[in-house]
Design a protein around this motif. Structure first.
Motif, PDB file in Angstrom:
ATOM      1  N   ARG A   2      11.062  15.950 -10.462  1.00  0.00           N
ATOM      2  CA  ARG A   2      12.035  17.005 -10.719  1.00  0.00           C
ATOM      3  C   ARG A   2      12.837  17.343  -9.474  1.00  0.00           C
ATOM      4  O   ARG A   2      12.906  18.469  -9.011  1.00  0.00           O
ATOM      5  N   GLN A   3      13.470  16.334  -8.898  1.00  0.00           N
ATOM      6  CA  GLN A   3      14.300  16.532  -7.723  1.00  0.00           C
ATOM      7  C   GLN A   3      15.763  16.599  -8.155  1.00  0.00           C
ATOM      8  O   GLN A   3      16.132  16.100  -9.201  1.00  0.00           O
ATOM      9  N   ALA A 125      13.166   8.923  -9.415  1.00  0.00           N
ATOM     10  CA  ALA A 125      12.322   7.975  -8.675  1.00  0.00           C
ATOM     11  C   ALA A 125      13.129   7.312  -7.563  1.00  0.00           C
ATOM     12  O   ALA A 125      12.651   7.186  -6.423  1.00  0.00           O
ATOM     13  N   ALA A 126      14.370   6.923  -7.874  1.00  0.00           N
ATOM     14  CA  ALA A 126      15.230   6.294  -6.866  1.00  0.00           C
ATOM     15  C   ALA A 126      15.543   7.282  -5.737  1.00  0.00           C
ATOM     16  O   ALA A 126      15.535   6.921  -4.552  1.00  0.00           O
ATOM     17  N   HIS A 127      15.807   8.528  -6.088  1.00  0.00           N
ATOM     18  CA  HIS A 127      16.126   9.552  -5.087  1.00  0.00           C
ATOM     19  C   HIS A 127      14.931   9.813  -4.161  1.00  0.00           C
ATOM     20  O   HIS A 127      15.087   9.868  -2.931  1.00  0.00           O
ATOM     21  N   VAL A 128      13.748   9.965  -4.746  1.00  0.00           N
ATOM     22  CA  VAL A 128      12.555  10.246  -3.939  1.00  0.00           C
ATOM     23  C   VAL A 128      12.204   9.037  -3.076  1.00  0.00           C
ATOM     24  O   VAL A 128      11.757   9.182  -1.934  1.00  0.00           O
ATOM     25  N   LEU A 131      14.324   9.293  -0.078  1.00  0.00           N
ATOM     26  CA  LEU A 131      13.894  10.366   0.820  1.00  0.00           C
ATOM     27  C   LEU A 131      12.655  10.009   1.626  1.00  0.00           C
ATOM     28  O   LEU A 131      12.570  10.328   2.817  1.00  0.00           O
ATOM     29  N   PHE A 132      11.685   9.351   0.971  1.00  0.00           N
ATOM     30  CA  PHE A 132      10.363   9.189   1.604  1.00  0.00           C
ATOM     31  C   PHE A 132       9.974   7.742   1.883  1.00  0.00           C
ATOM     32  O   PHE A 132       8.888   7.500   2.394  1.00  0.00           O
ATOM     33  N   GLY A 133      10.825   6.789   1.558  1.00  0.00           N
ATOM     34  CA  GLY A 133      10.669   5.389   1.950  1.00  0.00           C
ATOM     35  C   GLY A 133       9.310   4.780   1.682  1.00  0.00           C
ATOM     36  O   GLY A 133       8.820   4.750   0.561  1.00  0.00           O
ATOM     37  N   LEU A 145       4.128   5.773 -13.007  1.00  0.00           N
ATOM     38  CA  LEU A 145       5.367   6.544 -13.101  1.00  0.00           C
ATOM     39  C   LEU A 145       5.260   7.693 -14.090  1.00  0.00           C
ATOM     40  O   LEU A 145       5.737   8.800 -13.825  1.00  0.00           O
ATOM     41  N   PHE A 146       4.615   7.466 -15.239  1.00  0.00           N
ATOM     42  CA  PHE A 146       4.624   8.508 -16.275  1.00  0.00           C
ATOM     43  C   PHE A 146       3.237   8.794 -16.847  1.00  0.00           C
ATOM     44  O   PHE A 146       2.674   9.850 -16.602  1.00  0.00           O
TER      45      PHE A 146
END
Length: 197
Positions: A2-3, A125-128, A131-133, A145-146
């Motif tokens: 939820r980002q 998922a792509a955004h996180v 961010l955190f590599g 994932l789910f």
């Protein structure tokens, strides 16, 4: 997770970003349609209620472990699934699909979830990952994932034990509003069963 997914200025929003932006208003519209067209019975309400309550509890648990965009959430329910908030929403929706009393309404709710939330899950998922590599990649190798694992995965067991639920985070995310909404919908379903609405 939820980002919030940022978009560059001047870029044309893609389908995923449009779905993300409209998921809350679409959720409200779906809730209204659900209330209008549901045909609950005591038996169906009692069958669906445990899933709905479980979904709400999973979401509450997850919100107390999430520090959006500041740190990768790997404790609590995040040691079982990378998306406990959405998994909780799925359980909640499934419970209401059962309680609603019509197959078509139930199928509509489940379809709505997958059409609206699956693109959001993938985009987040792509955004996180950005961010955190490497930390995200290591976590993603162990944690689904789910649909959750039955036990915390590998090294994330220690994270699961060390990370405590943070009531302030739960309050910051305003997850309690969902509980209020659920109680209202359940009361409306009871009123429909009793012929009061």
């Amino acid at each position: 997770m939820r980002q919030v997914i940022p978009h560059s200025k001047g870029s044309q929003p893609d389908l995923r970003s449009r779905v993300q932006r409209w998921r809350v208003p679409l959720g409200f519209i779906s809730a209204i349609l659900y209330i209008v067209f549901s045909r609950p019975t005591w038996r169906l309400l009692l069958a669906g209620l445990p899933l709905t309550v479980a979904g709400s509890l999973v979401r509450a648990w997850a919100s107390g472990h999430l520090h959006k965009n500041r740190e990768l959430a790997t404790g609590g329910p995040y040691a079982f699934t990378r998306n406990p908030l959405y998994f909780g929403s799925f359980l909640l929706l499934l419970g209401f699909a059962i309680a609603g009393g019509t197959t078509l309404l139930g199928l509509r709710l489940v379809t709505f979830f997958w059409l609206v939330y699956w693109p959001t899950i993938r985009a987040e998922a792509a955004h996180v990952r950005e961010l955190f590599g490497d930390q995200y990649l290591e976590w993603a190798r162990d944690v689904p994932l789910f649909f959750p694992r039955l036990n915390p995965a590998g090294g994330w067991q220690q994270h699961h034990r060390e990370r405590n639920f943070d009531l302030q985070q739960y309050l910051n995310h305003r997850e309690y509003r969902l509980t209020v909404g659920l109680v209202l919908v359940i009361l409306i379903l009871i009123a429909k069963i009793l012929g009061l609405s």
